[in-house]
Motif scaffolding. Structure first.
Motif, short mmCIF file in Angstrom:
data_model
loop_
_atom_site.label_atom_id
_atom_site.label_comp_id
_atom_site.label_asym_id
_atom_site.label_seq_id
_atom_site.Cartn_x
_atom_site.Cartn_y
_atom_site.Cartn_z
N GLY A 43 0.81 -1.20 0.00
CA GLY A 43 0.00 0.00 0.00
C GLY A 43 0.85 1.26 0.00
N SER A 44 0.19 2.42 -0.05
CA SER A 44 0.92 3.69 -0.08
C SER A 44 1.70 3.93 1.21
N ASP A 45 1.31 3.24 2.29
CA ASP A 45 2.02 3.39 3.56
C ASP A 45 3.22 2.44 3.67
N GLY A 46 3.48 1.69 2.57
CA GLY A 46 4.61 0.79 2.57
C GLY A 46 4.34 -0.56 3.21
N ARG A 47 3.11 -0.77 3.65
CA ARG A 47 2.76 -2.04 4.27
C ARG A 47 2.04 -2.94 3.27
N ARG A 48 2.17 -4.23 3.51
CA ARG A 48 1.53 -5.23 2.64
C ARG A 48 0.01 -5.13 2.71
N ILE A 49 -0.64 -5.21 1.54
CA ILE A 49 -2.10 -5.20 1.48
C ILE A 49 -2.61 -6.60 1.81
N ARG A 50 -3.33 -6.74 2.89
CA ARG A 50 -3.81 -8.04 3.34
C ARG A 50 -4.82 -8.63 2.34
N GLY A 51 -4.71 -9.93 2.11
CA GLY A 51 -5.64 -10.63 1.22
C GLY A 51 -5.32 -10.50 -0.25
N ASP A 52 -4.22 -9.81 -0.57
CA ASP A 52 -3.84 -9.65 -1.98
C ASP A 52 -2.49 -10.31 -2.21
N LYS A 53 -2.48 -11.63 -2.18
CA LYS A 53 -1.26 -12.40 -2.35
C LYS A 53 -1.49 -13.50 -3.38
N PHE A 54 -0.50 -13.72 -4.25
CA PHE A 54 -0.55 -14.81 -5.23
C PHE A 54 0.62 -15.75 -5.00
N ILE A 55 0.34 -17.05 -5.04
CA ILE A 55 1.37 -18.07 -4.88
C ILE A 55 1.68 -18.68 -6.24
N VAL A 56 2.94 -18.75 -6.57
CA VAL A 56 3.38 -19.26 -7.87
C VAL A 56 3.50 -20.77 -7.83
N THR A 57 2.96 -21.45 -8.84
CA THR A 57 3.00 -22.91 -8.91
C THR A 57 3.43 -23.35 -10.30
N GLN A 58 3.49 -24.66 -10.48
CA GLN A 58 3.79 -25.29 -11.77
C GLN A 58 5.06 -24.71 -12.40
N GLN A 59 6.11 -24.63 -11.56
CA GLN A 59 7.44 -24.21 -12.01
C GLN A 59 7.40 -22.83 -12.69
N GLY A 60 6.61 -21.94 -12.10
CA GLY A 60 6.59 -20.56 -12.58
C GLY A 60 5.62 -20.28 -13.69
N ARG A 61 4.83 -21.27 -14.10
CA ARG A 61 3.91 -21.04 -15.22
C ARG A 61 2.56 -20.48 -14.77
N CYS A 62 2.17 -20.75 -13.52
CA CYS A 62 0.83 -20.37 -13.06
C CYS A 62 0.89 -19.81 -11.64
N CYS A 63 -0.24 -19.27 -11.20
CA CYS A 63 -0.35 -18.79 -9.83
C CYS A 63 -1.80 -18.88 -9.38
N PHE A 64 -2.02 -18.80 -8.08
CA PHE A 64 -3.37 -18.75 -7.55
C PHE A 64 -3.38 -17.85 -6.32
N GLN A 65 -4.57 -17.37 -5.96
CA GLN A 65 -4.73 -16.45 -4.84
C GLN A 65 -5.48 -17.15 -3.72
N PRO A 66 -4.76 -17.59 -2.66
CA PRO A 66 -5.45 -18.29 -1.58
C PRO A 66 -6.44 -17.36 -0.88
N PRO A 67 -7.56 -17.90 -0.36
CA PRO A 67 -7.87 -19.34 -0.25
C PRO A 67 -8.52 -19.92 -1.50
N HIS A 68 -8.70 -19.11 -2.56
CA HIS A 68 -9.35 -19.60 -3.78
C HIS A 68 -8.42 -20.54 -4.52
N GLN A 69 -8.99 -21.53 -5.23
CA GLN A 69 -8.20 -22.53 -5.94
C GLN A 69 -8.08 -22.26 -7.43
N LYS A 70 -8.69 -21.18 -7.92
CA LYS A 70 -8.62 -20.87 -9.35
C LYS A 70 -7.18 -20.58 -9.74
N VAL A 71 -6.69 -21.24 -10.77
CA VAL A 71 -5.31 -21.11 -11.22
C VAL A 71 -5.26 -20.24 -12.48
#
Length: 462
Positions: A43-71
């Motif tokens: 965010g503008s305050d330099g802190r991480r925006i909660r709930g806006d995280k993506f995890i990289v999978t499949q050797q860098g080809r895809c990602c998903f946003q927990p807790p959702h499973q959509k890739v």
């Protein structure tokens, strides 16, 4: 496509999902470790925006946003989050945005052109079949069939298949106010509860001169939320169907029939359904309400979207079966413990009678033993198969007891199968075209093998 232009395949091979995430404003969250990299936004305050995280999978080809499973891969991520990219403007074609972003990241110049902004249509009138001139396919009249050739030839759909579905397609010519007329292959859409009324067209144009697919869409004013293409070669009504086959397009449904009707004679009596694209909950519920006792064959595409559609349809089946059960005081605690998207066996087992709990425990023990035998690789395949069958029998015993408790007829219990085209084909029409090409190659090779023998025979005669 012009020479030198990059394709989606080029983008997928040459770009990493992490390239896209960084360009979209995310940065790597090193606190999560390096095995599965994660990216967050600040965010503008330099802190991480909660709930806006993506995890990289499949050797860098895809990602998903927990807790959702959509890739997401790089293409679907850009289309799903267009506002994160500098090239985006309101109403922009998503495919154009993908091309602009990926070409920029690859330092590949792309032709500039004035952006076309797609504005929402206003005052769209409901679909009226009276606004079209219709040309029907008559199995007894060869002259009526010739006009369909350009629409089916490029798809590999033969005349026999056209005969089988002739009641369920036509050529529709739109009569416009400005005097222009255009014709498309039209697959009439109806409502499951009112099959006699046409509420839209799933439309396909002629293939282009370069062999690529032509226009694809729905007629103006079509009821896309509830209407579907519903067809049966034998004319089986939806309410009497024993097997229902689900597809994303009518072309795929016809291709599937052409591939398998000789091996499966029951296909003629089946009902084929096309959602015409993204299946809606209303479409699914309408068909399932009329076909609860039928076996559902899920034949959606094998891409990420098709997997999502499959999950959604299965969940709608669970909801439909759940809604058919009458709640009583002894059933309610267990029914309330089943989440909205789960099957009947997904509730709190401790709320079931002791005999049903014991029945499930027998299944669970047998199932775990079968998995252990398969994983160890130390047992003959016949023994592993026998143990798997034992587990299946225990589950059927448990399921029957559960149905009895819930007052559910076996005919109305969930019954479905997922059918997919052979790898690497994304859909059934692609598999049909590949099979046609394979057969052509076999015939050509056989003809070449016969030629030397014919030449030898000619030489002997001379």
């Amino acid at each position: 496509m012009k020479d030198g232009e990059l394709t989606y395949d080029d983008f997928l091979q040459r770009l990493d999902i992490q390239d896209i995430l960084l360009d979209a404003g995310y940065c790597q969250n090193r606190r999560d470790g390096l095995r599965y990299p994660s990216y967050v936004r600040m965010g503008s305050d330099g802190r991480r925006i909660r709930g806006d995280k993506f995890i990289v999978t499949q050797q860098g080809r895809c990602c998903f946003q927990p807790p959702h499973q959509k890739v997401y891969n790089i293409i679907s991520f850009i289309k799903a989050h267009p506002q994160l990219f500098a090239e985006y403007s309101a109403g922009m074609d998503p495919n154009r945005l993908v091309n602009l972003v990926c070409n920029r990241l690859l330092n590949h110049p792309i032709e500039n052109r004035e952006a076309r902004i797609i504005r929402p249509a206003r005052d769209v009138r409901p679909f009226d079949i009276g606004n079209y001139d219709l040309h029907r396919f008559d199995p007894q009249d060869r002259a009526t069939q010739k006009k369909f050739y350009p629409y089916f030839k490029s798809r590999g759909i033969d005349l026999y298949t056209q005969y089988a579905f002739h009641r369920n397609f036509c050529l529709a010519t739109k009569k416009r106010d400005d005097g222009l007329r255009y014709t498309n292959l039209a697959f009439p859409m109806t409502l499951p509860k009112d099959p006699e009324k046409t509420v839209g067209f799933e439309e396909r144009g002629r293939a282009r001169a370069d062999g690529s697919s032509g226009y694809k869409g729905k007629a103006e004013g079509s009821n896309s939320s509830e209407g579907l293409w519903i067809a049966s070669p034998a004319g089986t009504p939806l309410s009497e169907a024993k097997h229902v086959y689900w597809f994303e397009s009518a072309y795929d449904a016809m291709a599937y029939y052409q591939l398998f009707h000789t091996q499966n004679k029951e296909l003629r009596k089946a009902v084929f359904v096309s959602t015409g694209g993204n299946p809606t909950a209303e479409q699914m519920r309408g068909v399932l309400a009329a076909t609860l006792s039928a076996r559902q064959h899920i034949c959606f595409d094998t891409d990420l979207a098709g997997m999502d559609f499959t999950r959604n349809l299965i969940h709608e089946m669970y909801r439909t079966v759940r809604a058919s059960i009458e709640e009583t005081p002894e059933r309610k605690p267990y029914l309330d413990s089943i989440s909205d998207r789960e099957d009947l066996d997904g509730g709190n087992l401790r709320l079931l009678p002791e005999d049903l709990q014991a029945s499930y425990e027998r299944f669970e023990a047998a199932h775990e033993k079968a998995l252990s035998m398969r994983a160890s690789g130390q047992y003959p395949s016949e023994e592993t198969l026998n143990q798997t069958n034992v587990a299946r029998e225990h589950y059927e015993e448990f399921r029957e007891g559960l149905r009895e408790l819930l007052g559910l007829d076996k005919a109305n219990d969930t019954s479905f199968v997922r059918e997919q085209p052979d790898y690497p084909h994304k859909d059934w029409n692609a598999q049909l075209l590949a099979e046609i090409a394979r057969q052509k190659t076999i015939h050509e090779e056989a003809a070449k093998e016969e030629e030397p023998e014919e030449e030898r025979q000619a030489c002997r005669r001379r």
